[in-house]
Design a protein around this motif. Structure first.
Motif, mmCIF file in Angstrom:
data_model
loop_
_atom_site.group_PDB
_atom_site.id
_atom_site.type_symbol
_atom_site.label_atom_id
_atom_site.label_comp_id
_atom_site.label_asym_id
_atom_site.label_seq_id
_atom_site.Cartn_x
_atom_site.Cartn_y
_atom_site.Cartn_z
ATOM 1 N N ILE A 234 -19.908 8.137 46.819
ATOM 2 C CA ILE A 234 -20.032 7.389 48.077
ATOM 3 C C ILE A 234 -21.003 6.205 48.063
ATOM 4 N N TRP A 307 -20.793 12.222 55.972
ATOM 5 C CA TRP A 307 -21.629 11.283 55.208
ATOM 6 C C TRP A 307 -21.866 9.947 55.917
ATOM 7 N N TRP A 454 -9.515 19.063 42.644
ATOM 8 C CA TRP A 454 -10.579 19.658 41.832
ATOM 9 C C TRP A 454 -11.123 20.822 42.646
HETATM 10 C C1 GLC Z 1 -19.012 16.409 48.373
HETATM 11 C C2 GLC Z 1 -18.058 16.413 47.182
HETATM 12 C C3 GLC Z 1 -18.790 15.970 45.951
HETATM 13 C C4 GLC Z 1 -19.407 14.601 46.184
HETATM 14 C C5 GLC Z 1 -20.306 14.623 47.406
HETATM 15 C C6 GLC Z 1 -20.836 13.248 47.775
HETATM 16 O O1 GLC Z 1 -19.974 17.380 48.210
HETATM 17 O O2 GLC Z 1 -17.454 17.661 46.998
HETATM 18 O O3 GLC Z 1 -17.924 15.952 44.849
HETATM 19 O O4 GLC Z 1 -20.127 14.220 45.058
HETATM 20 O O5 GLC Z 1 -19.607 15.136 48.524
HETATM 21 O O6 GLC Z 1 -19.801 12.372 48.045
#
Ligand code: GLC
Length: 715
Positions: A234, A307, A454
């Protein structure tokens, strides 16, 4: 034979593409009769097993009335299936709940994971009366496989509306493999990624800018460690906002992507399900104006924190919204991007403004004290903040489908599937001649047509490596062939030996990605002591790729499995039925990975005579014939064992630094006696999978090898 029973008015999930006639239709007041099971209506709220649910006791609140199906199990009956679900290949002895969740500590006592795959097979101890069952119900479904009563299978639907399918196997043989094939025949072909998607990928939540990416690239190339993809988590976005690129961190993404691609490395960005709530933002406004977001009871958009902070949730069940979201991927496709991973699509919800406000109020009512009673602590952590990330939100928003308002919880498990479908459908229009890499975290049966998955946020635990081996056959049973786990473990600190052993198994999983979280120690392979060992191990993936890719594409086109439990092949061998840490990979080989720390070998069961090949690299190997039965075999760190079946062939290539550099015109074939093999080979991009020119016969007879169109030497 397939029999379908319709209960009430099910929501159309599009899991099944080959529509089946109704054997019977049961309304809410009927007395249903179906094969094998006794059926009754239960007050779902009154069930004892309802004390479990997402993240804790209070979460799941199913509807009052639900149909429940009960079957007596005998001691030796085996239950296969349930896709991604934790625990064994044989699912007996636990309660599994289809209720997609973002759970980053999925230990064996959890009930639900990221996907809902309501297909299972009952394999009777005497082989008589075996069947498969698929409950096409996108709500919360409970599979109590001997949890309440060790000798009962109790399936509780989410309510009174769903389709129920029974499968007895195409050949009427009732073998679990035949039953699986019959089921797969009605849900459509599996997704096939571009060939580079089978190469090794490096990922970490924490790569922040172009310099980080260049360091990863150099780390691999400087140490001769193969690499086909670097993943962007992200941090490449502006404020975690989908379909943006932070140009301070990545000043020229198209140029970077082209430079990497020239060296056989692709950038694969993440896309999250939630869209940031942002005043004046064009994307958010377009979604609001067109009614593309999920709504609250009062008709205004539902928002919650993920997020990006407060976010909207695209209504992927609405075809117009799906098309709109899918079309956004163009922004990145236009910058040279050819692959994506879809995340947070259960959907994951951290909290809403309401729960945050409630939590803060409760916490302030306790105030700051010199000494806290334990009850204060529980109020603070449990009631105030502890339950914020719970399923309560799934009862607070709605989808609009064909003018009908549908509570999210009733269709909860379709969310991630339809996000990935949005992307898959868009790729058909945006890049019709190309395969785009796509895998998702959350899924439902049917999503296998659009992408892979995954296995989510695992940890750097040996137990999670062991778990992954057992998850593979279940996922393959429901068509999810493009799968793999976060190699090395996502959470917690890994160790060099765990990473090596994990790679030794991931060499065989179609998705092969080392992914790590922000907090733990970095786990790029070149940071560890024995860099050569990592280069050799990952190199073996490329050595095996002609075979692995060929088996993958054939499995996808034939609605077959790439990973099988031993019992699906050796179905009259009672020992094979109990083996849960060895798998068949395609038609020629068996694998038996070492998954315990400090082991220098392991016991392996051979259901037939096999040739064991021990690879240290593509060039450095030895092999020996082993008779059927138990063997203790040595397997040092940085060795990979492959068990080749008699009369089968294993085509391999020389190791390469990327898929683009693989020499597939010159193959080395391992044989055990005479045999023949159909090798699938293509350019790795186009979609003419059924072109006969892609299928090449390789034959070994009396110690001599011959092949169509490829030069082959015998090993
Ligand atoms: C979630 C995803 C992970 C990723 C994280 C940040 O936990 O499962 O793979 O790295 O978010 O985006």
């Amino acid at each position: 034979m397939i029999q379908k029973y319709r209960f009430g008015k099910p929501f159309e999930t599009d899991a099944v593409v080959v529509k089946q006639p109704d054997a019977a239709v049961f309304g809410p007041d009927s007395t249903p009769a179906v094969p094998y099971f006794t059926v009754k209506k239960v007050d779902a709220n009154a069930q004892t097993d309802l004390s479990v649910g997402r993240f804790g006791p209070s979460a799941a609140k199913p509807v009052k009335d639900a149909w429940q199906f009960t079957l007596d199990l005998r001691k030796g009956d085996i239950v296969y299936g349930l896709g991604e679900a934790q625990r064994g290949i044989n699912k007996r002895g636990w309660l599994y709940i289809s209720d997609n969740v973002d759970d980053n500590t999925h230990t064996e006592t959890k009930y639900n994971l990221y996907g809902a795959h309501n297909f299972l097979i009952v394999d009777r101890e005497d082989g008589q009366g075996n069947f498969g069952i698929f409950l096409d119900d996108p709500g919360i479904v409970r599979f109590d496989v001997g949890y309440t009563d060790m000798n009962k299978l109790i399936i509780t639907a989410s309510g009174l509306d769903f389709d129920l399918y029974f499968f007895s196997g195409r050949s009427e043989s009732g073998k679990p493999y035949a039953i699986t094939r019959e089921f797969r025949g009605i849900i459509g072909h599996s997704y096939i990624p571009p060939k580079w998607g089978f190469g090794y990928g490096q990922s970490r939540y924490g790569y922040e800018n172009e310099a980080d990416i260049r360091a990863v690239w150099a780390g691999h190339r400087d140490n001769g460690i193969p690499l086909d993809a670097i993943y962007l988590d992200i941090d490449y976005m502006v404020g975690y906002k989908d379909f943006t690129v932070d140009t301070k961190a990545f000043p020229d993404l198209p140029a970077l992507s082209a430079e990497l691609k020239a060296d056989g490395v692709r950038l694969v960005p993440i896309i999250d399900a939630g869209i940031k709530v942002l005043e004046g933002d064009a994307l958010a406004q377009e979604g609001i104006d067109n009614g593309y977001f999920c709504l609250k009871e009062d008709g205004t958009p539902f928002t919650a924190a993920v997020w990006p902070g407060n976010s909207y949730f695209t209504d992927y069940l609405n075809p117009a919204a799906r098309k709109w979201f899918g079309s956004q991927y163009k922004f990145l496709l236009d910058q040279g991007i050819e692959g994506f991973w879809n995340d947070m699509n259960e959907p994951s919800i951290f909290f809403t403004n309401d729960t945050l406000r409630r939590g803060v109020e409760m916490a302030s009512s306790i105030g700051i004290k010199d000494y806290y009673e334990i009850d204060d602590w529980h109020k603070l952590m449990g009631s105030a903040f502890g339950t914020m990330a719970a399923s309560q939100y799934y009862q607070q928003f709605y989808h609009m489908v064909d003018g009908e308002k549908i509570l999210h919880e009733k269709v909860h498990n379709l969310y991630g599937y339809n996000m990935t479908r949005a992307a898959g459908e868009a790729f058909e229009e945006l890049a019709p001649d190309k395969r785009i890499l796509m895998f998702s975290r959350s899924s439902y049966i049917g999503m296998h047509r659009y992408g892979g998955i995954w296995t989510g946020d695992n940890c750097a635990w040996w137990a999670h490596l062991q778990q992954e081996v057992k998850q593979m056959p279940g996922l393959n049973m429901v068509g999810l062939l493009f799968t793999g786990s976060d190699t090395g473990g996502f959470g917690q600190n890994t160790t060099e030996d765990l990473l090596l052993r994990w790679i030794e198994f991931s060499i065989f999983t179609p998705l092969f990605r080392n992914h790590d979280s922000k907090g733990p120690r970095c786990q790029e392979t070149y940071l560890f002591t024995d860099k050569k060992a990592f280069a050799n191990m990952i190199g073996i993936r490329y050595v095996l790729l002609p075979y692995l890719y060929s088996e993958y594409v054939k499995a996808a086109r034939n609605d077959d499995m790439y990973f099988k439990p031993l019992s699906f092949v050796y179905d009259s061998d009672p020992i094979a039925k109990e083996i849960e840490d060895q798998l068949m990979v395609g038609e020629s080989i068996m694998v038996a990975p070492v998954v315990t720390q400090n082991a220098t070998g392991r016991n392996v069961y051979l259901p037939e005579d096999m040739r064991m090949i021990r690879f240290r690299s593509g060039e450095d190997y030895d092999s020996e014939e082993l008779k059927a039965g138990w063997h203790y075999v040595r397997c040092d760190l940085a060795e990979v064992l492959v068990f080749l079946r008699k009369g089968r062939l294993l085509p391999t290539a020389a190791a390469a630094e990327s898929v683009s550099r693989l020499d597939e015109e010159h193959l080395r074939v391992y044989a055990y006696g005479d045999g023949s093999y159909t090798l699938y080979q293509d350019d790795g991009f186009s979609k003419d999978f059924d072109n006969p020119a892609h299928r090449k016969a390789i034959t070994v007879k009396d110690g001599a090898v011959s092949a169509d169109d490829v030069e082959v030497t015998l090993r």
